[in-house]
Design an enzyme around this catalytic site. Structure first.
Site, PDB file in Angstrom:
ATOM      1  CG  HIS A 190      -2.741   2.301  -1.477  1.00  0.00           C
ATOM      2  ND1 HIS A 190      -3.035   2.469  -0.661  1.00  0.00           N
ATOM      3  CD2 HIS A 190      -3.866   1.587  -2.526  1.00  0.00           C
ATOM      4  CE1 HIS A 190      -4.245   1.786   0.125  1.00  0.00           C
ATOM      5  NE2 HIS A 190      -4.628   1.329  -1.013  1.00  0.00           N
ATOM      6  CB  SER A 241      -4.190   0.484  10.887  1.00  0.00           C
ATOM      7  OG  SER A 241      -4.420   0.761   8.819  1.00  0.00           O
ATOM      8  CB  CYS A 256      -1.386  15.928 -17.203  1.00  0.00           C
ATOM      9  SG  CYS A 256      -2.160  16.830 -17.882  1.00  0.00           S
ATOM     10  CD  GLN A 299      -2.220  -1.010   2.513  1.00  0.00           C
ATOM     11  OE1 GLN A 299      -3.647  -0.575   2.613  1.00  0.00           O
ATOM     12  NE2 GLN A 299      -1.621  -2.361   3.241  1.00  0.00           N
ATOM     13  CB  CYS A 338       0.672  18.712 -18.508  1.00  0.00           C
ATOM     14  SG  CYS A 338       0.232  17.322 -20.035  1.00  0.00           S
ATOM     15  CG  ASN A 345       0.629  -4.151  14.112  1.00  0.00           C
ATOM     16  OD1 ASN A 345       0.787  -3.042  14.631  1.00  0.00           O
ATOM     17  ND2 ASN A 345      -0.433  -3.994  12.170  1.00  0.00           N
TER      18      ASN A 345
HETATM   19  P1  OAD Z   1      -1.405   3.010   9.219  1.00  0.00           P
HETATM   20  O1  OAD Z   1      -0.816   4.304   9.317  1.00  0.00           O
HETATM   21  O2  OAD Z   1      -2.343   3.199   9.062  1.00  0.00           O
HETATM   22  O3  OAD Z   1      -0.660   2.077  10.458  1.00  0.00           O
HETATM   23  C1  OAD Z   1       0.041   1.472   9.911  1.00  0.00           C
HETATM   24  C2  OAD Z   1       0.437   0.149  10.702  1.00  0.00           C
HETATM   25  O4  OAD Z   1       1.985  -0.352  11.032  1.00  0.00           O
HETATM   26  C3  OAD Z   1       0.010   0.394  12.482  1.00  0.00           C
HETATM   27  O5  OAD Z   1      -0.948  -0.650  12.753  1.00  0.00           O
HETATM   28  C4  OAD Z   1       0.884  -0.008  13.054  1.00  0.00           C
HETATM   29  O6  OAD Z   1       0.649  -0.490  14.375  1.00  0.00           O
HETATM   30  C5  OAD Z   1       2.197  -0.144  12.248  1.00  0.00           C
HETATM   31  N1  OAD Z   1       3.326  -0.305  12.881  1.00  0.00           N
HETATM   32  C6  OAD Z   1       3.904   0.757  12.793  1.00  0.00           C
HETATM   33  N2  OAD Z   1       5.599   0.941  13.226  1.00  0.00           N
HETATM   34  C7  OAD Z   1       5.681  -1.014  13.024  1.00  0.00           C
HETATM   35  C8  OAD Z   1       6.514  -1.747  12.563  1.00  0.00           C
HETATM   36  N3  OAD Z   1       8.183  -1.077  13.257  1.00  0.00           N
HETATM   37  N4  OAD Z   1       6.506  -2.613  11.869  1.00  0.00           N
HETATM   38  C9  OAD Z   1       5.717  -3.467  11.872  1.00  0.00           C
HETATM   39  N5  OAD Z   1       4.273  -2.703  11.923  1.00  0.00           N
HETATM   40  C10 OAD Z   1       4.390  -0.770  12.553  1.00  0.00           C
HETATM   41  O7  OAD Z   1      -1.071   2.962   7.493  1.00  0.00           O
HETATM   42  P2  OAD Z   1      -1.535   1.814   6.592  1.00  0.00           P
HETATM   43  O8  OAD Z   1      -2.219   0.734   7.588  1.00  0.00           O
HETATM   44  O9  OAD Z   1       0.004   1.629   5.544  1.00  0.00           O
HETATM   45  O10 OAD Z   1      -4.106   5.385   1.330  1.00  0.00           O
HETATM   46  O11 OAD Z   1      -2.296   2.456   5.993  1.00  0.00           O
HETATM   47  C11 OAD Z   1      -3.007   2.245   5.027  1.00  0.00           C
HETATM   48  C12 OAD Z   1      -3.590   3.282   3.570  1.00  0.00           C
HETATM   49  O12 OAD Z   1      -3.729   4.453   4.473  1.00  0.00           O
HETATM   50  C13 OAD Z   1      -2.410   3.983   2.356  1.00  0.00           C
HETATM   51  O13 OAD Z   1      -2.190   3.712   1.978  1.00  0.00           O
HETATM   52  C14 OAD Z   1      -2.989   4.967   2.653  1.00  0.00           C
HETATM   53  C15 OAD Z   1      -3.618   6.090   3.661  1.00  0.00           C
HETATM   54  O14 OAD Z   1      -4.507   6.366   3.549  1.00  0.00           O
HETATM   55  C16 OAD Z   1      -3.500   5.774  -0.048  1.00  0.00           C
HETATM   56  O15 OAD Z   1      -2.624   7.252   0.354  1.00  0.00           O
HETATM   57  C17 OAD Z   1      -4.589   5.531  -0.343  1.00  0.00           C
END
Ligand code: OAD
Length: 240
Positions: A116, A188, A124, A98, A146, A212
């Site tokens: 993502h 998350s 553009c 992601q 552009c 996690n």
């Molecule tokens: P989040 O910030 O929602 O979640 C980060 C996760 O990583 C949490 O569950 C933390 O507990 C965990 N975490 C933190 N440190 C860690 C470590 N050292 N090792 C393992 N896990 C750790 O990020 P995402 O789940 O990636 O979408 O968010 C999903 C999407 O929401 C992103 O891709 C973005 C956002 O909106 C878009 O930009 C379209």
């Protein structure tokens, strides 16, 4: 950890879904962590949405240039490197992310499925023409224009309210349906359709290992939960 290592040894086809947590130990901020998360300090609707870009393209452009600089300064951590090794040990290994950073690629992973988009790629906003970032663009107060249509250039990342790249989502779905072990690392599990992939894997008969430090909505799906940072858990899982 021993049971997880055994599950990995028994696996014939391994896939992995990563989120921002896998890059946290490289110093790239996650999104939702209370103190350090990007969304804790910024309003995502204002900065990562078509409406936000239309309302203030300069603000959004400067924010992405700042994030791009942060990603470029970051280095792959031991978790990224462990996943790159998996690709060498499991020929059919598929990595789905992601994340919009290129730390998996810089660690040596090939064919990464970016659900993502990618922060270092641009196009553009009006006609979709791919744009190659110029040095002067990084300091600009407004997005470049552009050459083909004069539209504003934007980062090739998925914004709130936008659909995912159909080819990436199809490849990710295929990967989780055909694996017999899915690692879910550093996410998350709040943003769909990416967060639906572990359930799709389970329905197809795969086992799931979550890595996690914190439990989350995907934890009940997991056969095993490794509660720790991926930079430590992944090398231990691989026995490296
Ligand atoms: P989040 O910030 O929602 O979640 C980060 C996760 O990583 C949490 O569950 C933390 O507990 C965990 N975490 C933190 N440190 C860690 C470590 N050292 N090792 C393992 N896990 C750790 O990020 P995402 O789940 O990636 O979408 O968010 C999903 C999407 O929401 C992103 O891709 C973005 C956002 O909106 C878009 O930009 C379209």
């Amino acid at each position: 950890m021993d049971a997880a290592r055994e599950m990995l040894r028994e696996a014939a086809a391994v896939a992995c879904l990563t989120g921002a947590g896998v890059s946290a130990e490289s110093g790239v901020p996650t999104f939702r962590e209370a103190q350090t998360g990007l969304w804790a300090r910024f309003d995502p609707e204002r900065l990562a949405s078509p409406q936000g870009f239309a309302a203030d393209p300069g603000l959004v452009w400067r924010w992405y240039m700042e994030r791009l600089t942060g990603v470029e300064k970051a280095l792959p951590n031991r978790g990224h490197l462990a996943l790159a090794q998996m690709g060498q040990r499991w020929p059919g290994f598929r990595l789905i992310t992601q994340n919009v950073d290129d730390l998996h690629e810089r660690a040596g992973c090939a064919d990464v499925i970016h659900l993502h988009g990618r922060i270092a790629h641009f196009h553009c906003n009006r006609c979709g023409t791919v744009y190659r970032l110029q040095a002067e663009d990084r300091r600009a107060s407004q997005p470049p224009r552009c050459a083909a249509c004069g539209g504003a250039v934007r980062p090739s990342v998925v914004w709130f309210g936008e659909g995912l790249p159909t080819d990436a989502l199809a490849a990710a779905t295929d990967a989780v349906i055909h694996c017999d072990l899915l690692l879910v690392v550093g996410t998350s599990g709040l943003v769909y359709p990416a967060a639906g992939l572990p359930a799709t894997a389970k329905r197809a008969g795969s086992r799931v290992i979550e890595i996690n430090p914190e439990p989350g909505p995907l934890s009940p799906l997991a056969d095993i939960c490794l509660r720790g940072p991926s930079g430590e858990m992944l090398p231990q899982l691989l026995g490296t």
